[in-house]
Design a protein around this motif. Sequence first.
Motif, PDB file in Angstrom:
ATOM      1  N   VAL A   1      12.486  35.471  -1.025  1.00 45.17           N
ATOM      2  CA  VAL A   1      13.791  34.868  -1.353  1.00 45.17           C
ATOM      3  C   VAL A   1      13.590  33.517  -2.032  1.00 45.17           C
ATOM      4  CG1 VAL A   1      15.905  33.907  -0.372  1.00 45.17           C
ATOM      5  CG2 VAL A   1      15.030  36.100   0.460  1.00 45.17           C
ATOM      6  N   GLY A   2      12.718  32.690  -1.458  1.00 48.91           N
ATOM      7  CA  GLY A   2      12.442  31.388  -2.073  1.00 48.91           C
ATOM      8  C   GLY A   2      11.862  31.529  -3.470  1.00 48.91           C
ATOM      9  N   GLY A   3      10.967  32.502  -3.644  1.00 47.29           N
ATOM     10  CA  GLY A   3      10.382  32.707  -4.958  1.00 47.29           C
ATOM     11  C   GLY A   3      11.402  33.164  -5.990  1.00 47.29           C
ATOM     12  N   LEU A   4      12.327  34.035  -5.582  1.00 52.09           N
ATOM     13  CA  LEU A   4      13.379  34.486  -6.500  1.00 52.09           C
ATOM     14  C   LEU A   4      14.250  33.316  -6.943  1.00 52.09           C
ATOM     15  CD1 LEU A   4      14.382  37.841  -4.798  1.00 52.09           C
ATOM     16  CD2 LEU A   4      13.521  37.575  -7.130  1.00 52.09           C
ATOM     17  N   VAL A   5      14.604  32.452  -5.986  1.00 50.29           N
ATOM     18  CA  VAL A   5      15.417  31.287  -6.336  1.00 50.29           C
ATOM     19  C   VAL A   5      14.642  30.382  -7.289  1.00 50.29           C
ATOM     20  CG1 VAL A   5      16.534  29.209  -5.445  1.00 50.29           C
ATOM     21  CG2 VAL A   5      16.757  31.367  -4.213  1.00 50.29           C
ATOM     22  N   GLY A   6      13.378  30.114  -6.963  1.00 49.62           N
ATOM     23  CA  GLY A   6      12.578  29.229  -7.805  1.00 49.62           C
ATOM     24  C   GLY A   6      12.314  29.788  -9.184  1.00 49.62           C
ATOM     25  N   GLN A   7      12.228  31.106  -9.278  1.00 44.52           N
ATOM     26  CA  GLN A   7      11.917  31.719 -10.565  1.00 44.52           C
ATOM     27  C   GLN A   7      13.122  31.795 -11.488  1.00 44.52           C
ATOM     28  OE1 GLN A   7       9.220  34.999 -10.287  1.00 44.52           O
ATOM     29  NE2 GLN A   7      10.034  36.045 -12.087  1.00 44.52           N
ATOM     30  N   TYR A   8      14.293  32.084 -10.914  1.00 50.11           N
ATOM     31  CA  TYR A   8      15.479  32.292 -11.745  1.00 50.11           C
ATOM     32  C   TYR A   8      16.483  31.139 -11.683  1.00 50.11           C
ATOM     33  CZ  TYR A   8      13.612  36.987 -12.062  1.00 50.11           C
ATOM     34  OH  TYR A   8      12.792  38.066 -12.299  1.00 50.11           O
ATOM     35  N   ALA A   9      16.326  30.240 -10.714  1.00 47.87           N
ATOM     36  CA  ALA A   9      17.205  29.067 -10.635  1.00 47.87           C
ATOM     37  C   ALA A   9      16.371  27.890 -10.146  1.00 47.87           C
ATOM     38  CB  ALA A   9      18.386  29.320  -9.697  1.00 47.87           C
ATOM     39  N   PRO A  10      15.493  27.337 -10.985  1.00 48.30           N
ATOM     40  CA  PRO A  10      14.564  26.279 -10.560  1.00 48.30           C
ATOM     41  C   PRO A  10      15.280  25.095  -9.922  1.00 48.30           C
ATOM     42  CG  PRO A  10      14.030  27.059 -12.768  1.00 48.30           C
ATOM     43  CD  PRO A  10      15.348  27.675 -12.405  1.00 48.30           C
ATOM     44  N   ALA A  11      14.640  24.543  -8.910  1.00 47.39           N
ATOM     45  CA  ALA A  11      15.266  23.472  -8.139  1.00 47.39           C
ATOM     46  C   ALA A  11      15.405  22.182  -8.917  1.00 47.39           C
ATOM     47  CB  ALA A  11      14.468  23.218  -6.851  1.00 47.39           C
ATOM     48  N   HIS A  12      14.674  22.019 -10.058  1.00 46.67           N
ATOM     49  CA  HIS A  12      14.806  20.763 -10.797  1.00 46.67           C
ATOM     50  C   HIS A  12      16.119  20.698 -11.580  1.00 46.67           C
ATOM     51  CE1 HIS A  12      12.723  23.515 -13.667  1.00 46.67           C
ATOM     52  NE2 HIS A  12      13.572  22.977 -14.518  1.00 46.67           N
ATOM     53  N   THR A  13      16.876  21.808 -11.621  1.00 47.11           N
ATOM     54  CA  THR A  13      18.228  21.772 -12.186  1.00 47.11           C
ATOM     55  C   THR A  13      19.224  21.583 -11.054  1.00 47.11           C
ATOM     56  OG1 THR A  13      18.585  24.156 -12.021  1.00 47.11           O
ATOM     57  CG2 THR A  13      17.476  23.347 -14.003  1.00 47.11           C
ATOM     58  N   VAL A  14      20.378  21.018 -11.360  1.00 48.19           N
ATOM     59  CA  VAL A  14      21.387  20.788 -10.321  1.00 48.19           C
ATOM     60  C   VAL A  14      21.838  22.100  -9.710  1.00 48.19           C
ATOM     61  CG1 VAL A  14      23.700  19.900  -9.871  1.00 48.19           C
ATOM     62  CG2 VAL A  14      22.153  18.626 -11.377  1.00 48.19           C
ATOM     63  N   THR A  15      22.107  23.097 -10.562  1.00 51.04           N
ATOM     64  CA  THR A  15      22.553  24.392 -10.047  1.00 51.04           C
ATOM     65  C   THR A  15      21.465  25.041  -9.193  1.00 51.04           C
ATOM     66  OG1 THR A  15      23.967  24.725 -11.984  1.00 51.04           O
ATOM     67  CG2 THR A  15      23.406  26.672 -10.673  1.00 51.04           C
ATOM     68  N   GLY A  16      20.239  25.022  -9.704  1.00 50.60           N
ATOM     69  CA  GLY A  16      19.139  25.605  -8.949  1.00 50.60           C
ATOM     70  C   GLY A  16      18.904  24.897  -7.633  1.00 50.60           C
TER      71      GLY A  16
ATOM     72  N   PRO B   1       6.705  29.124  -8.492  1.00 51.23           N
ATOM     73  CA  PRO B   1       6.883  29.571  -9.877  1.00 51.23           C
ATOM     74  C   PRO B   1       6.548  28.489 -10.905  1.00 51.23           C
ATOM     75  CG  PRO B   1       8.694  30.388  -8.547  1.00 51.23           C
ATOM     76  CD  PRO B   1       7.916  29.439  -7.688  1.00 51.23           C
ATOM     77  N   LEU B   2       6.630  27.216 -10.508  1.00 49.92           N
ATOM     78  CA  LEU B   2       6.268  26.139 -11.428  1.00 49.92           C
ATOM     79  C   LEU B   2       4.781  26.164 -11.763  1.00 49.92           C
ATOM     80  CD1 LEU B   2       8.339  23.211  -9.850  1.00 49.92           C
ATOM     81  CD2 LEU B   2       8.957  24.665 -11.790  1.00 49.92           C
ATOM     82  N   ALA B   3       3.994  26.819 -10.891  1.00 49.80           N
ATOM     83  CA  ALA B   3       2.560  26.944 -11.151  1.00 49.80           C
ATOM     84  C   ALA B   3       2.235  28.256 -11.847  1.00 49.80           C
ATOM     85  CB  ALA B   3       1.787  26.843  -9.843  1.00 49.80           C
ATOM     86  N   GLY B   4       3.271  28.977 -12.303  1.00 45.18           N
ATOM     87  CA  GLY B   4       3.053  30.223 -13.015  1.00 45.18           C
ATOM     88  C   GLY B   4       2.856  31.432 -12.138  1.00 45.18           C
ATOM     89  N   VAL B   5       3.212  31.347 -10.851  1.00 42.78           N
ATOM     90  CA  VAL B   5       3.070  32.465  -9.914  1.00 42.78           C
ATOM     91  C   VAL B   5       4.432  33.106  -9.709  1.00 42.78           C
ATOM     92  CG1 VAL B   5       2.375  33.164  -7.593  1.00 42.78           C
ATOM     93  CG2 VAL B   5       1.140  31.337  -8.770  1.00 42.78           C
ATOM     94  N   SER B   6       4.554  34.388  -9.945  1.00 43.50           N
ATOM     95  CA  SER B   6       5.830  35.084  -9.790  1.00 43.50           C
ATOM     96  C   SER B   6       6.177  35.239  -8.321  1.00 43.50           C
ATOM     97  CB  SER B   6       5.784  36.457 -10.455  1.00 43.50           C
ATOM     98  OG  SER B   6       4.946  37.333  -9.710  1.00 43.50           O
ATOM     99  N   TRP B   7       7.441  35.495  -8.054  1.00 45.34           N
ATOM    100  CA  TRP B   7       7.892  35.661  -6.664  1.00 45.34           C
ATOM    101  C   TRP B   7       7.209  36.847  -6.010  1.00 45.34           C
ATOM    102  CZ3 TRP B   7      10.125  39.991  -4.619  1.00 45.34           C
ATOM    103  CH2 TRP B   7      10.586  40.966  -5.514  1.00 45.34           C
TER     104      TRP B   7
END
Length: 587
Positions: free
Chosen positions: A93-108, A151-157
């Motif tokens: 679940v965390g990986g899916l969020v990080g991959q498709y809605a990165p935390a560095h954006t407000v929405t993510g 995901p920021l390190a290039g690892v998929s969920w």
Amino acid sequence: MTRPDSPALPPRQGLRRMFVEVPPRGRRWPAGVRAALAFGVPALVLLALGHQTEALLTAAGGFAVVYGEGRAFRARWAVVLVAGAALVASAAVGGLVGQYAPAHTVTGGAILVVVLAVTAVIGAVVVDALRLGPPGPFFFVLTCAIGSVVPLAGVSWAVNAGCVAIGAAWAAMVSMSPAVRDPIRRRRADPRRAPERDAVAAAERAVAAFLTARDDTARDDDGSDGTAGHEHASGNRVVSARHRAATAVDTAWATLHDARIPARRPDDPLVARLLTVHHTFATAGAGLPPSPDHAADAVHDGIPMARPSVGFRLRRALHPHSHATTTAVRVGVASLAAGGLAVAAGLGRPDWAVVGAVLVLQQGPDRPRGLVRAAHRLAGTALGVVLFAAIFSLHPSGFVLVLILMGLQFLVELVIARNYGIAVVFITPLALLIGGASHPGAQAWPLAAERLLETTIGVACAVAALWVVLPRAHRRCLDWCLVRTVTACETLLVHLRGATVDAPSSMALRRDVQFELTGAALAAEHAVGDDRAWASRQWNRYLRVDTVGHGLLAACRTRGVGTIDPAPWLTRLPRENPRDVPSGASE
């Protein structure tokens, strides 16, 4: 512990003492070795195959081994596998969020905060309902948070979840390995019964330590000047030793029940040993000063029955007045507030603020214990980020980094049962180093300062939640628990009009009464911590219910087989308003 017979409550244990206390917990290093190996072996294998980033991610799966420590092997494998599955799901679940809605954006960031809050709420309800105790849902939230940054390190969920699954599968094997042959213990006794033997031996040591503390305090008091400070310190030593003994006895019975020894082999030597120490402890408690701050420490003669089914406990926890519901609401509100503030402030890891709030509230502490837990979290994190920055600035990688993480895993398991604040010193760099691959080129000290700021936000929100969110929940919870206890007693007595005390249906109802009595004791303990003045006015009311309930169970035990006359007990039963409390036996 004896139960107080007066509404005048004695002084509570000081916050400073609670903060610095490091109680003995027996030999912990074998568990530390297993925790290190649960992560280290799969990580070293992946590292040898050239997968450095993936190797670090197996550590999250290795957390599963912690949930099985000390449990009977009959139950351990299931607990570790369930914990492992939950860790894999959290990572996915965390990986899916990080991959498709990165935390560095407000929405993510907002989505991640909500996901972490939901994970924490579900975990808090389950842990409180089943009375599982530490480590609680923390590692599930932490794994979800780590999954959101990899995901920021290039690892998929999917790859992240697979790595966690590898770690969890290996953790299950490491956790069960002592059942085959425990090279650490090197003894001829059946290794499959080692957890039960260890639990009974721990109970014997704890009760012996309590008796020593009681006798030493009595001698000291005889030769003291009678000052209040001296008497308070002496009383605290006895109360602390009694609390540790009560916890050890309760843990030992739970371990034997998990192994199904009392039900299948009631004449087993381990049962006899534990009965002896149980009786010694119950007898020794007579006449000691009361301590409502540890109301749940009351010990009564007789073999405690096994807990009700998981389904019954979960359904009970979903009532709006239950302690589990209160804990879940506070965890949810504090997590959303902390994460929201971190997102609004533009901090890099809002998940770290959520983790800070969860760690304080996950076990549903009362206000004094919550303050101590918050202080532990802040102090431990402050030291932990310094340790992280020192390690991170050296740029460790490969086998060196894996060995460092194994050492941290070992140290966490070694001290977490003794002092939470010390454990946080090692948990913090462990978590940050695992996710360090997502911060290539980052400066160690600014990164550490930001994590400390996020933690401070989370801790502040957690402390505020203890006072602001459902501020009188302890009153409703105690009322509800007392009603449930009286209703369970009444249901048992009505049933005994036409059934023997040893009938399977009667045993199920007796088990329910015992479970509700424990719940009422825990609720009373929390009420004392949250609102001492109100609790002092309610204490005799709680004592009446507790006395009648335990007296009824004792009468059933004494009778053994056959019937008892329920009429006198129905007359003695306190009159509590039913208030929509369901009756009936658990499964």
